[in-house]
Enzyme design. Structure first.
Site, PDB file in Angstrom:
ATOM      1  N   LYS A  53      50.230 -10.143  43.946  1.00 49.78           N
ATOM      2  CA  LYS A  53      51.159 -10.960  43.147  1.00 49.78           C
ATOM      3  C   LYS A  53      50.974 -10.661  41.662  1.00 49.78           C
ATOM      4  CE  LYS A  53      51.586 -14.426  46.737  1.00 49.78           C
ATOM      5  NZ  LYS A  53      51.300 -15.750  47.310  1.00 49.78           N
ATOM      6  N   GLN A  97      47.603 -20.722  45.777  1.00 50.84           N
ATOM      7  CA  GLN A  97      47.524 -19.917  47.001  1.00 50.84           C
ATOM      8  C   GLN A  97      46.943 -20.749  48.150  1.00 50.84           C
ATOM      9  OE1 GLN A  97      48.841 -16.880  47.286  1.00 50.84           O
ATOM     10  NE2 GLN A  97      48.210 -16.643  49.413  1.00 50.84           N
ATOM     11  N   ASP A 120      57.075 -21.588  44.671  1.00 55.42           N
ATOM     12  CA  ASP A 120      56.937 -21.422  46.121  1.00 55.42           C
ATOM     13  C   ASP A 120      58.027 -22.181  46.879  1.00 55.42           C
ATOM     14  OD1 ASP A 120      54.923 -19.756  47.179  1.00 55.42           O
ATOM     15  OD2 ASP A 120      53.368 -21.109  46.439  1.00 55.42           O
TER      16      ASP A 120
HETATM   17  N1  GUN Z   1      49.740 -18.391  51.747  1.00 53.85           N
HETATM   18  C1  GUN Z   1      50.441 -17.617  52.614  1.00 53.85           C
HETATM   19  N2  GUN Z   1      51.718 -17.469  52.194  1.00 53.85           N
HETATM   20  C2  GUN Z   1      51.826 -18.156  51.037  1.00 53.85           C
HETATM   21  C3  GUN Z   1      52.905 -18.368  50.134  1.00 53.85           C
HETATM   22  O1  GUN Z   1      54.038 -17.905  50.301  1.00 53.85           O
HETATM   23  N3  GUN Z   1      52.602 -19.135  49.045  1.00 53.85           N
HETATM   24  C4  GUN Z   1      51.362 -19.661  48.840  1.00 53.85           C
HETATM   25  N4  GUN Z   1      51.186 -20.416  47.747  1.00 53.85           N
HETATM   26  N5  GUN Z   1      50.355 -19.491  49.664  1.00 53.85           N
HETATM   27  C5  GUN Z   1      50.581 -18.734  50.754  1.00 53.85           C
END
Ligand code: GUN
Length: 284
Positions: A53, A97, A120
């Site tokens: 990311k 996350q 998100d």
């Molecule tokens: N963990 C797995 N996929 C995601 C996601 O799309 N966003 C976040 N914040 N955590 C994750």
């Protein structure tokens, strides 16, 4: 004949377009676009996702603010951090996350992210707007899947779409997006009886289960579009999806690979959402 949908290529094209738009935003406002990424603990998969990311931020011109927190961080400490970031004007988007270490209450922490910084698309307001078919920030993985289908001009109107998985991150928002695109949607999950019966009726089958090669060729209709959201390791430790790709592909009209399918799209949609939070375009 089947076509492999090249998520990496589509994501790359989208990132280039976004890079242009972000640089135009910076030129016209004199400001940066900021994304805060919070990672608590040392989950190896989360570390890889967060690294990717942050790399995507660099690639598109978004300024990332990474917070690496120890696994023993307290609920109060992480809440205070999120509140301070929520009030920081330099930061347009906030991502915590998941999964968080078990002693933390993730729901309470996520609730501290303002809707307009919720890149998100997890907040009750953003999910609610999605259900009402309004403009909202949309969860990155299902949003990326829709962009891939659009890119291939796959018409969803009236089609039978089956989503396997009902998670808040993928299955539920995916089902809403498909309904909003006029598909007839079935959501299957671990308690579904006769899973195969549902799957063989699917014109579009979306696998978001989290089990290596779970979807086998006998579960797939001839000519189906198969989208694999899974990211697993097979018996040899090799990266693979939820779909038994080698055996399923022959039956498909379109199929996504793992890696190089949905994964790169997810991160691109995060960049896209962060751009939206900064510019306010398309959401209110
Ligand atoms: N963990 C797995 N996929 C995601 C996601 O799309 N966003 C976040 N914040 N955590 C994750």
């Amino acid at each position: 004949m089947y076509k492999i949908i090249d998520g990496k290529k589509i994501a790359g094209e989208m990132r280039l377009e976004l890079k242009e738009k972000i640089s135009e935003y910076k030129r016209s406002t004199g400001k940066d676009i900021g994304l805060a990424v919070i990672l608590a603990g040392d989950n190896p998969a989360s570390q890889v996702y967060v690294r990717n990311k942050i790399k995507a931020c660099e690639e598109t011109g978004i300024k990332s603010y990474a917070y690496y927190l120890p696994s023993h961080i307290t609920q109060k400490e992480i809440e205070e951090l999120v509140i301070s970031i929520a009030n920081d004007e330099k930061i347009h988007g906030i991502l915590v996350q998941l999964p968080l270490p078990e002693h933390l209450n993730a729901e309470k922490i996520l609730r501290l992210i303002p809707d307009k910084k919720d890149v998100d698309g997890f907040s009750a307001n953003n999910i609610g707007k999605l259900c009402l078919n309004g403009n909202s920030l949309v969860s990155c993985t299902p949003h990326g899947v829709m962009k891939m289908l659009e890119h291939e001009n796959i018409d969803l109107r009236g089609k039978n779409a089956v989503v396997i998985g009902r998670s808040n991150i993928v299955g539920r928002p995916m089902a809403m997006l498909l309904i909003n695109a006029d598909a007839t949607v079935t959501v299957c999950h671990s308690k579904t009886q006769n899973l195969k019966e549902h799957c063989v009726n699917a014109d579009v089958l979306i696998a978001a289960i989290g089990k290596a090669k779970f979807v086998t060729s006998d579960m797939v209709k001839e000519g189906a579009v198969v989208i694999d959201v899974g990211m697993n390791r097979d018996e040899n430790g090799k990266l693979c999806g939820d779909v038994d790709f080698e055996n399923v592909k022959q039956k498909c009209s379109y199929i996504t690979p793992v890696p190089g399918g949905v994964g790169p799209m997810t991160i691109t949609m995060l960049m896209y959402n962060t751009y939206l939070t900064a510019t306010g375009a398309e959401i209110d």
